[in-house]
Design a protein around this motif. Structure first.
Motif, mmCIF file in Angstrom:
data_model
loop_
_atom_site.group_PDB
_atom_site.id
_atom_site.type_symbol
_atom_site.label_atom_id
_atom_site.label_comp_id
_atom_site.label_asym_id
_atom_site.label_seq_id
_atom_site.Cartn_x
_atom_site.Cartn_y
_atom_site.Cartn_z
ATOM 1 N N ARG A 6 0.817 -1.160 -0.196
ATOM 2 C CA ARG A 6 0.102 -0.023 0.042
ATOM 3 C C ARG A 6 0.691 1.363 0.000
ATOM 4 O O ARG A 6 1.778 1.379 0.858
ATOM 5 N N ARG A 7 0.595 2.297 -0.779
ATOM 6 C CA ARG A 7 1.243 3.513 -0.818
ATOM 7 C C ARG A 7 0.853 4.433 -0.030
ATOM 8 O O ARG A 7 -0.423 4.305 0.337
ATOM 9 N N SER A 8 1.328 5.467 0.322
ATOM 10 C CA SER A 8 1.037 6.511 1.269
ATOM 11 C C SER A 8 -0.061 7.396 0.587
ATOM 12 O O SER A 8 -1.071 7.637 0.791
ATOM 13 N N THR A 9 0.403 7.577 -0.781
ATOM 14 C CA THR A 9 -0.489 8.613 -1.742
ATOM 15 C C THR A 9 -0.648 8.107 -3.191
ATOM 16 O O THR A 9 0.387 8.091 -3.633
ATOM 17 N N LEU A 10 -1.841 8.253 -3.551
ATOM 18 C CA LEU A 10 -2.063 8.051 -4.998
ATOM 19 C C LEU A 10 -2.575 9.328 -5.360
ATOM 20 O O LEU A 10 -3.230 10.127 -5.051
ATOM 21 N N THR A 11 -1.462 9.952 -6.291
ATOM 22 C CA THR A 11 -1.847 11.145 -7.046
ATOM 23 C C THR A 11 -2.647 10.790 -8.516
ATOM 24 O O THR A 11 -1.786 10.063 -9.174
ATOM 25 N N ILE A 12 -3.539 11.489 -8.707
ATOM 26 C CA ILE A 12 -4.276 11.160 -9.940
ATOM 27 C C ILE A 12 -3.858 12.281 -11.033
ATOM 28 O O ILE A 12 -3.943 13.614 -10.674
ATOM 29 N N ASP A 13 -2.986 11.952 -12.138
ATOM 30 C CA ASP A 13 -2.623 12.995 -13.009
ATOM 31 C C ASP A 13 -3.325 13.048 -14.254
ATOM 32 O O ASP A 13 -3.253 13.860 -15.135
ATOM 33 N N ASP A 14 -3.768 11.921 -14.552
ATOM 34 C CA ASP A 14 -4.624 11.704 -15.873
ATOM 35 C C ASP A 14 -6.205 12.253 -15.868
ATOM 36 O O ASP A 14 -6.946 11.866 -14.982
ATOM 37 N N PRO A 15 -6.386 13.138 -16.782
ATOM 38 C CA PRO A 15 -7.843 13.791 -16.802
ATOM 39 C C PRO A 15 -9.026 12.789 -16.883
ATOM 40 O O PRO A 15 -9.867 12.925 -16.254
ATOM 41 N N LYS A 16 -8.582 11.594 -17.572
ATOM 42 C CA LYS A 16 -9.625 10.578 -18.014
ATOM 43 C C LYS A 16 -9.895 9.983 -16.474
ATOM 44 O O LYS A 16 -11.100 9.469 -16.225
ATOM 45 N N ALA A 17 -9.037 9.844 -15.704
ATOM 46 C CA ALA A 17 -9.028 8.814 -14.349
ATOM 47 C C ALA A 17 -10.018 10.218 -13.676
ATOM 48 O O ALA A 17 -10.829 9.646 -12.708
ATOM 49 N N LEU A 18 -9.848 11.311 -13.663
ATOM 50 C CA LEU A 18 -10.543 12.392 -12.834
ATOM 51 C C LEU A 18 -12.087 12.207 -13.227
ATOM 52 O O LEU A 18 -12.826 12.245 -12.270
ATOM 53 N N ARG A 19 -12.173 11.857 -14.708
ATOM 54 C CA ARG A 19 -13.611 11.555 -15.012
ATOM 55 C C ARG A 19 -14.330 10.395 -14.349
ATOM 56 O O ARG A 19 -15.535 10.316 -14.245
ATOM 57 N N ALA A 20 -13.389 9.387 -14.201
ATOM 58 C CA ALA A 20 -13.825 8.338 -13.734
ATOM 59 C C ALA A 20 -14.346 8.192 -12.223
ATOM 60 O O ALA A 20 -14.982 7.611 -11.599
ATOM 61 N N LEU A 21 -13.679 9.463 -11.507
ATOM 62 C CA LEU A 21 -13.911 9.551 -10.126
ATOM 63 C C LEU A 21 -15.346 10.334 -9.775
ATOM 64 O O LEU A 21 -15.702 10.235 -8.785
ATOM 65 N N ALA A 22 -15.707 11.056 -10.894
ATOM 66 C CA ALA A 22 -16.598 11.887 -10.815
ATOM 67 C C ALA A 22 -18.253 11.280 -10.513
ATOM 68 O O ALA A 22 -18.987 12.030 -9.986
ATOM 69 N N HIS A 23 -18.479 10.263 -10.564
ATOM 70 C CA HIS A 23 -19.865 9.759 -10.371
ATOM 71 C C HIS A 23 -20.095 9.615 -8.899
ATOM 72 O O HIS A 23 -19.166 9.142 -8.082
ATOM 73 N N PRO A 24 -21.299 9.877 -8.240
ATOM 74 C CA PRO A 24 -21.503 10.070 -6.856
ATOM 75 C C PRO A 24 -21.299 8.856 -6.129
ATOM 76 O O PRO A 24 -20.806 8.667 -4.972
#
Length: 192
Positions: A6-24
């Protein structure tokens, strides 16, 4: 399946991944998993008022982007638990900028709605003369260099780390859940 380190922090750099996070529903389950819970699709579905198959779809989509992963096998092939891949999740400014305001807003609106709902819950307790000792809020402006902001974030995460190990199934008697939010945002009128 062997459990990854397990990592300390996952950093989202990809804008497509950001869209994957958007669903409530995805945000709700991410909130639980990144706060230390390990949930099956059925348990996560109950939290989000979805069917287990719909939640499985969302969990697999998050897995595709490296945001969650299957936990060690529970022995029941139908009810494999899921967990966060890191202790914390961060979305880079680069991802927000590349995704554009609309996509970033889609990600941030459910989060802001959670804050609003929490404030409403606190206000209801105060309106009924129930002292809400769980609510503390503060706001202020800090003048920081980019390196200082990065260091402050690291220090705050270190302070919170011992408490992040606590879960619904593993916390001291008398502990209640508290949602915390940490943001460093440019102030109004700031162009940089």
């Amino acid at each position: 399946m062997p459990r990854s380190r397990r990592r300390s922090t996952l950093t989202i750099d990809d804008p497509k991944a950001l869209r994957a996070l958007a669903h409530p529903a995805r945000q709700r389950v991410i909130n639980e998993l990144y706060n230390g819970e390990v949930l099956t699709a059925t348990e996560a579905a109950r939290l989000c008022d979805l069917t287990p198959s719909a939640m499985s779809y969302h969990l697999r989509a998050l897995e595709k982007w490296g945001i969650v992963e299957r936990d060690e096998d529970s022995g029941d092939g139908r009810e494999r638990p899921w967990r966060a891949v890191a202790d914390n999740i961060t979305v880079s400014g680069t991802a927000h900028a590349a995704a554009g305001v609309a996509a970033s807003s889609t990600f941030l609106v459910p989060w802001a709605d959670e804050v609003r709902q929490g404030l409403e819950r606190a206000a209801r307790t105060l309106a009924h003369d129930i002292p809400d000792k769980r609510t503390q809020m503060s706001r202020g402006r800090l003048w920081l260099t980019a390196e200082e902001a990065k260091e402050l974030d690291k220090e705050l995460r270190a302070v919170l780390q011992p408490y992040k190990k606590r879960t619904l199934k593993n916390h001291p008697e008398g502990a209640v859940p508290r949602d915390g939010y940490w943001m460093l945002l440019p102030p109004p009128g700031s162009d940089v």
